[in-house]
Design an enzyme around this catalytic site. Structure first.
Site, PDB file in Angstrom:
ATOM      1  N   THR A 273     103.242  58.767  14.016  1.00 20.49           N
ATOM      2  CA  THR A 273     104.079  58.660  15.215  1.00 20.49           C
ATOM      3  C   THR A 273     103.432  59.362  16.391  1.00 20.49           C
ATOM      4  O   THR A 273     102.720  60.356  16.221  1.00 20.49           O
ATOM      5  CB  THR A 273     105.442  59.335  14.992  1.00 20.49           C
ATOM      6  OG1 THR A 273     105.229  60.751  14.861  1.00 20.49           O
ATOM      7  CG2 THR A 273     106.132  58.798  13.761  1.00 20.49           C
ATOM      8  N   ASP A 274     103.689  58.872  17.598  1.00 20.43           N
ATOM      9  CA  ASP A 274     103.352  59.664  18.769  1.00 20.43           C
ATOM     10  C   ASP A 274     104.225  60.918  18.719  1.00 20.43           C
ATOM     11  O   ASP A 274     105.209  61.003  17.981  1.00 20.43           O
ATOM     12  CB  ASP A 274     103.549  58.869  20.069  1.00 20.43           C
ATOM     13  CG  ASP A 274     102.757  59.488  21.225  1.00 20.43           C
ATOM     14  OD1 ASP A 274     102.286  60.636  21.094  1.00 20.43           O
ATOM     15  OD2 ASP A 274     102.608  58.834  22.272  1.00 20.43           O
ATOM     16  N   TYR A 275     103.810  61.895  19.538  1.00 25.22           N
ATOM     17  CA  TYR A 275     104.310  63.242  19.342  1.00 25.22           C
ATOM     18  C   TYR A 275     105.711  63.497  19.877  1.00 25.22           C
ATOM     19  O   TYR A 275     105.948  63.454  21.072  1.00 25.22           O
ATOM     20  CB  TYR A 275     103.335  64.232  19.991  1.00 25.22           C
ATOM     21  CG  TYR A 275     102.120  64.536  19.143  1.00 25.22           C
ATOM     22  CD1 TYR A 275     101.534  63.562  18.339  1.00 25.22           C
ATOM     23  CD2 TYR A 275     101.562  65.812  19.145  1.00 25.22           C
ATOM     24  CE1 TYR A 275     100.423  63.850  17.569  1.00 25.22           C
ATOM     25  CE2 TYR A 275     100.444  66.105  18.376  1.00 25.22           C
ATOM     26  CZ  TYR A 275      99.886  65.119  17.593  1.00 25.22           C
ATOM     27  OH  TYR A 275      98.793  65.407  16.829  1.00 25.22           O
TER      28      TYR A 275
END
Ligand code: BGC
Length: 729
Positions: A273-275
């Site tokens: 996932t992006d952060y």
């Protein structure tokens, strides 16, 4: 040296917010020594087989622990990495270290590469490979096993705050650049994590915006670089974006992740996932195909996952698949078998700093686009001048993009330093003026032979540009358009050097004879800019993105429902008419078209020939290019294809880039250039049949220097159509 640290800090801080700060840091872990005990240590086995053997040894709790990151504090400091996922010490599974990113490694000092958009402007697979390889070597030396790069989102609007981090507006160019970057990087034993999947095309409402995109547009425009990264690049990892697509968060979007990415493209690596705000569920995400939550397990905390398994919402086989994917890539990249440099004590001495500086310089030289050169003002010649004024608020600064692509360079050669040094070697005097007083700058310009005005914009993750004028994005630098006007009025030999992350408006264009686009030029920027200005190298760059004449001309302008969206819904109703496809379709004259870039020499194109390889197969395209000028020069030969319309609802753009080749020719030299266009070059995504389809009809093949400088064209039939002088294909 001045960078945009404030924007960078803001981007990083806002990206994660209080949520992660509150979670605190996990204890540091170091990379484990090479694998010696256990059946999975057997190196002759395939990564798949080794992952399967190791998986059998893990308890469910250990498996769950591998599905989330462990040290979010690194996001703010980069130390020991900006992402950490602890292993399982009991079985010798090492900790994984991740770091940004697309323009260089963001951990301590590193080579400051030209912005990725400058790399795209190279139109050079070799340049992309070298760039990726340099980043791979640096990551390895710093103990980083996965880099969050390349970034391949399509520039849907030039206002996009991350335009500088991406590879422009064309899917083929983005795809080819990404594939070579990945191959270069992964050949160093470091995994690439291509981002941000998918339709992550704006920073406004980036965590929540819902991109409403039809399937054809997705497949043809927005997914193509991801598809190529998987199929041709063998990318290890894919970052799932923050946004929603067609109503669902990407991380929950089974159609996009399990369906298109994993099933259709055949992706066997892991999707992370992006952060911070990309994920918002446990079971849905696990069942949709999200393998790893970064930078901290929250939805994927062991407790949450255990509950989901206990309740039967997530099958153990699904957990096994997620973990298997991560382990498989770890085996594939030798993470169990090599002694990795310690991420806590990076060995920067192992970085070939000078070699990488050469890569940075070469990529920048090849990426600088000579937009305009009236009257042959450039290259600068000693016989014609004794003195140069170098003017601009950041003429003596280092300009890079903000956010997670902001790299701290080993050093930086500013435009003034590069120009001054090069001028001095030719006995020319160069003087600096920061432009804070346009009248003073104009006076200096009037006294000297040539004036070079260096201007910039300021792009960063998290914030789109409110408009396309120079000062709009960066009011701190004052009225730069006004500065150019004042200087040009005082000296007719005024050259503008743009250090921008993408297109800007140029109200002064008719009053300056020469303009260079240098992008955010990297640590060797000043030297590369000087080399182009003085003609030590031919300007190699071609525009990977259209420069509009007016803001109203861009594909989403005047349509708030398209961009930035209404009630967080962004309708991608322009469909495939993105970038030059939009300008061509609507007959809009751009300021500088896609593919444009002048050379100091001239080229003649002749003898375009098309030959079907076999009926229904590809087409061989041949032509001859001659350097008709008096200097050695580099050319990017571009092929565009015009597909026949399928139906009123499936319209084709007038032209689509289908191939390109960079060549370098001596004066008078001729070169046969040939291309193979495969079936896909003629296909469109047929949403009814769910596959790539070639419509029977006549296809126009164009060869040229840019999308608006077509030198030759011919037609060829496909699907049995007869189109004049060529055989049916
Ligand atoms: C960005 C990613 C980046 C990550 C880690 C996020 O805010 O969108 O591109 O890799 O931060 O720094």
């Amino acid at each position: 040296m001045r960078g945009n640290r404030a924007a960078e800090a803001l981007g990083a801080a806002l990206a994660l917010g209080a949520l992660l700060a509150a979670l605190g840091a996990a204890p540091a872990a170091t990379a484990a020594p090479p694998c010696t005990e256990g059946s999975w240590c057997e190196r002759s086995l395939s990564p798949d087989a080794r992952a399967t053997l190791l998986l059998e040894e893990l308890t469910l709790d250990e498996k769950l622990s591998l599905m989330g990151g462990d040290d979010p504090s690194g996001v703010f400091t980069g130390e020991p990495a900006n992402g950490t996922s602890d292993g399982v010490p009991r079985l010798g599974i090492p900790t994984l270290y991740f770091n940004d990113g697309p323009a260089g490694i963001r951990k301590g000092e590193a080579t400051g590469m030209p912005a990725p958009i400058a790399l795209a402007a190279n139109f050079s697979p070799l340049g992309a490979r070298r760039y990726g390889a340099a980043l791979g070597r640096e990551a390895f030396a710093k103990g980083i096993m996965v880099t969050h790069a390349p970034a391949v989102n399509i520039a849907r609007t030039p206002l996009g705050g991350r335009t500088f981090e991406y590879y422009g507006e064309d899917p083929l160019l983005a795809a080819r650049t990404a594939v070579r970057f990945i191959r270069g990087q992964q050949a160093q034993g470091v995994m690439s994590n291509v981002k941000h999947y998918a339709a992550n095309n704006q920073e406004t409402n980036r965590f929540t915006v819902n991109a409403i995109v039809d399937e054809r547009t997705l497949r043809e425009i927005y997914l193509r670089a991801f598809e190529a990264s998987v199929r041709k690049g063998g990318v290890a990892s894919v970052m799932l974006a923050y946004n929603r697509v067609n109503g669902r968060k990407v991380t929950d979007n089974a159609e996009l992740v399990n369906g298109i990415l994993k099933r259709d493209f055949g992706f066997r690596g892991f999707a992370l996932t992006d952060y911070g705000f990309a994920q918002d569920s446990t079971a849905d995400a696990a069942n949709a195909g999200t393998d790893l939550e970064m930078p901290q397990a929250f939805w994927y905390s062991r407790a949450n996952l255990q509950l989901a398994v206990d309740s039967g919402e997530v099958a153990v086989s699904t957990i096994d698949d997620h973990v298997h994917r991560i382990l498989r890539e770890m085996f594939r990249f030798g993470i169990f078998d090599r002694r990795w440099p310690d991420a806590h004590e990076p060995d920067d001495e192992a970085i070939p700093v000078r070699r990488h500086a050469r890569v940075a310089r070469r990529v920048e030289r090849q990426g600088i686009v000579l937009l305009k050169n009236s009257g042959g003002l450039l290259p600068l010649r000693r016989e014609r001048l004794d003195s140069i004024a170098v003017i601009g608020p950041e003429a003596d600064s280092y300009r890079n993009g903000g956010g997670s692509s902001a790299v701290e360079p080993f050093y930086a050669i500013t435009p003034f330093e590069g120009i001054e040094r090069r001028a001095r070697s030719a006995g020319i005097e160069a003087r600096l003026d920061d432009g804070s007083s346009p009248a003073g700058a104009a006076q200096l310009a009037g006294e000297l032979d040539v004036a070079i005005v260096v201007v910039n914009d300021n792009m960063t993750e998290f914030i789109d540009k409110p408009c396309l004028s120079l000062q709009c994005g960066d009011p701190a630098n004052g009225d730069q358009d006004g500065l150019i006007e004042a200087v040009a009025a005082a000296n007719p030999s005024t050259i503008v050097v743009l250090e921008t992350g993408g297109p800007v408006l140029m109200p002064w264009i008719d009053r300056v004879p020469a303009v260079l686009e240098a992008w955010y030029p990297g640590q060797e920027g000043g030297n590369a800019i000087a080399a182009i200005l003085f003609g030590d190298a031919d300007p190699g760059g071609r525009l990977p993105i259209t420069f509009p004449r007016r803001e109203e001309d861009t594909p989403t302008a005047g349509h708030p429902e398209r961009y930035p969206g209404v009630a967080e819904n962004a309708q991608y109703s322009e469909g495939v008419f993105v970038g030059y496809r939009h300008y061509d379709e609507n007959g809009i004259e751009p300021l500088f078209p896609f593919g444009h870039g002048l050379s100091y020499t001239s080229f003649h194109y002749s003898g375009l020939e098309l030959r079907p390889v076999r009926p229904g197969g590809g087409v061989r395209v041949g032509l001859e290019v001659e350097n008709t000028g008096r200097r050695r020069g580099s050319e990017v030969v571009q092929l565009y294809t015009g597909l026949p319309d399928v139906s009123p609802s499936v319209q084709q753009p007038p032209r689509t880039l289908t191939a390109y080749r960079r060549i370098s020719l001596h004066p008078g030299e001729r070169r046969d250039v040939s291309f193979h266009l495969n079936r896909r070059a003629f296909a469109y995504w047929d949403a009814r049949r769910d596959r790539w389809t070639v419509e029977p009809g006549c296809y126009r093949i164009e060869a040229g220097r840019s999308s608006r400088d077509i030198r030759l064209h011919e037609s060829i039939g496909r699907g049995g159509a007869n189109c004049g002088r060529h055989r049916r294909g």
